[in-house]
Design an enzyme around this catalytic site. Structure first.
Site, PDB file in Angstrom:
ATOM      1  CB  CYS A 293       7.432  30.765  34.534  1.00 47.44           C
ATOM      2  SG  CYS A 293       8.227  32.234  33.802  1.00 47.44           S
TER       3      CYS A 293
ATOM      4  CD  GLU B 254       7.981  30.249  24.361  1.00 43.50           C
ATOM      5  OE1 GLU B 254       8.261  30.839  23.096  1.00 43.50           O
ATOM      6  OE2 GLU B 254       8.452  29.744  25.019  1.00 43.50           O
TER       7      GLU B 254
ATOM      8  CB  CYS C 287      12.608  38.566  33.389  1.00 44.25           C
ATOM      9  SG  CYS C 287      13.744  39.440  33.320  1.00 44.25           S
TER      10      CYS C 287
ATOM     11  CB  CYS D 178      17.470  37.826  27.515  1.00 43.71           C
ATOM     12  SG  CYS D 178      15.944  37.386  27.560  1.00 43.71           S
TER      13      CYS D 178
ATOM     14  CB  CYS E 230      19.060  41.198  29.035  1.00 47.90           C
ATOM     15  SG  CYS E 230      18.265  42.455  30.124  1.00 47.90           S
TER      16      CYS E 230
ATOM     17  CB  CYS F  66      11.443  42.005  26.321  1.00 47.27           C
ATOM     18  SG  CYS F  66      12.197  42.805  27.758  1.00 47.27           S
TER      19      CYS F  66
HETATM   20  S1  SF4 Z   1      16.339  39.155  30.761  1.00 48.98           S
HETATM   21 FE1  SF4 Z   1      14.276  39.947  30.834  1.00 48.98          FE
HETATM   22  S2  SF4 Z   1      14.351  42.287  30.747  1.00 48.98           S
HETATM   23 FE2  SF4 Z   1      16.010  41.512  30.074  1.00 48.98          FE
HETATM   24  S3  SF4 Z   1      15.526  41.200  27.879  1.00 48.98           S
HETATM   25 FE3  SF4 Z   1      15.040  39.145  28.873  1.00 48.98          FE
HETATM   26  S4  SF4 Z   1      13.029  39.463  29.105  1.00 48.98           S
HETATM   27 FE4  SF4 Z   1      13.566  41.432  28.888  1.00 48.98          FE
END
Ligand code: SF4
Length: 293
Positions: free
Chosen positions: A38, A24, A269, A52, A49, A45
Site C-alpha cells: 500500500c 508510510e 485510503c 481519517c 475526511c 492529505c
Molecule cells: S481518507 Fe484518503 S482522501 Fe480522505 S483524508 Fe484520508 S487520505 Fe485523504
C-alpha cells in the site's frame, strides 16, 4: 529515500524523504499467495475526511513519481525472498492520489510497464475520495484498477464525513462512473465503504446503496472502521456488518467484508501518518448524528 522497518507495528515501512518528511508504506501479507503493498502519494492529505487519521495532518506536499515508485520497488526487494513476492499494489496510503494526478498516473504506468515493475494493470489499484475530473482522466488514460471511497449513501452524510462531496456530489460522481465505464471492457470499480456505527450503517443505507450503484459495474468492499486517537466514530458491530452485507448480496451485488484484523492500516485510503500539532479542523457534527459520535 531512507527507510526503517518498525517490527512492533507489523509490516509498516517509514520512508524519510530528502527534505526529512516521512511517508508510510504498508505491506499486507494475505493468504492464498497474495501480498499487497500500500503506497502513499502525498505527505498528509488535503481532503479532511472526518474519519481519517491522515486527513488530520492536512497536506504537506505531493510525492514525486520516483518517491511513489520507490515504495513498491523497496517493498518488492524486501519481500521477495522471505515472505513470498509482492503481487498487488494499492494507492491507499497517505494522500488523495488524484490530487497528485500527474505523478500518480506516471507512477502507475511505470508499475505496469514491461520495462518497469511488470505488474498486471488489474493488480495496481488507485483509490480516490471522488475528484471527478481527475477520475475521468484516469479512466481514459490508465488501464489500472480504480477504487472509490464511497462511505455514504446520501449527500447529507457524505458532505460531512467527506467534504470533497460538497464540490463533487454523489450524483455527479456516480453518473460519471456510469458514463465512463461504458467505454471500458470488463472493468469494475471497487467501492470502499468504511462502516461507521450509527452514521452510514442502517439497513436503509444498504437499500439505498443498492439503488445508487445500479448500472455501474462494481464490487463493494465493506470495511470495519479502525478507531484512532481523537476519533469521533465507532465501528459497526460485526453482526450488523454481516447483515448489511447480506442485504447487498441478496440484491445480486458482489460484496466483500473486511472485518477488523491486523491489516486495518489499509482501510480505503489514508489512516496513516502523524498529525502533529497543527491539525485540520473537525467539521460540525450534524444534529441528527450527535448521539452516534
Ligand atoms: S481518507 Fe484518503 S482522501 Fe480522505 S483524508 Fe484520508 S487520505 Fe485523504
Amino acid at each position: 529515500m531512507k527507510h526503517q522497518m518498525e517490527p512492533e507495528r507489523g509490516l509498516q515501512i517509514l520512508f524519510t524523504l530528502e527534505d526529512e518528511m516521512v511517508v508510510e508504506t504498508v505491506v499486507i501479507p494475505f493468504s492464498q499467495g497474495r501480498t499487497t503493498v500500500c503506497v502513499s502519494s502525498q505527505v498528509g492529505c488535503a481532503m479532511n475526511c472526518q474519519f481519517c487519521y491522515t486527513g488530520r495532518m492536512g497536506l504537506r506536499r505531493h510525492l514525486s513519481t520516483a518517491e511513489i515508485v520507490e515504495q513498491a520497488v523497496f517493498a518488492r526487494r524486501l519481500f521477495t525472498s522471505e515472505f513470498g513476492s509482492i503481487t498487488n499494489v494499492v494507492f491507499m496510503g497517505m494522500g488523495e492520489p488524484f490530487h497528485n494526478i500527474e505523478n500518480v498516473i506516471k507512477a502507475a504506468s511505470i508499475m505496469v510497464d514491461e520495462k518497469g515493475l511488470q505488474f498486471s494493470p488489474r493488480k495496481v489499484t488507485v483509490s480516490t475520495s471522488g475528484l471527478v475530473p481527475q477520475l475521468k482522466r484516469f479512466l481514459r488514460e490508465s488501464n489500472c484498477a480504480l477504487a472509490v471511497s464511497l462511505n455514504a449513501t446520501t449527500d447529507e452524510v457524505r458532505n460531512w464525513i467527506m467534504p470533497i462531496n460538497r464540490k463533487y456530489n454523489l450524483g455527479l460522481l456516480l453518473e460519471t462512473l456510469r458514463e465512463e465505464l461504458r467505454f471500458k471492457h470488463r472493468y469494475k470499480v471497487l467501492f470502499e465503504y468504511v462502516m461507521l456505527a450509527g452514521i452510514n450503517d442502517s439497513f436503509e443505507d444498504a437499500r439505498r446503496l443498492i439503488e445508487i450503484v445500479r448500472g455501474i459495474p462494481c464490487k463493494i468492499n465493506l470495511i470495519s472502521f479502525n478507531p484512532h486517537s481523537g476519533s469521533l466514530f465507532k465501528p459497526t458491530p460485526e453482526e450488523k456488518m454481516i447483515e448489511f452485507r447480506n442485504i447487498l448480496a441478496e440484491a445480486g451485488l458482489v460484496v466483500f467484508l473486511r472485518l477488523s484484523r491486523g491489516d486495518d492500516k489499509m482501510a480505503a485510503c489514508g489512516q496513516l501518518g502523524e498529525p502533529g500539532d497543527i491539525q485540520a479542523p473537525m467539521l460540525r457534527v450534524p444534529e441528527q448524528f450527535r448521539m452516534a459520535v
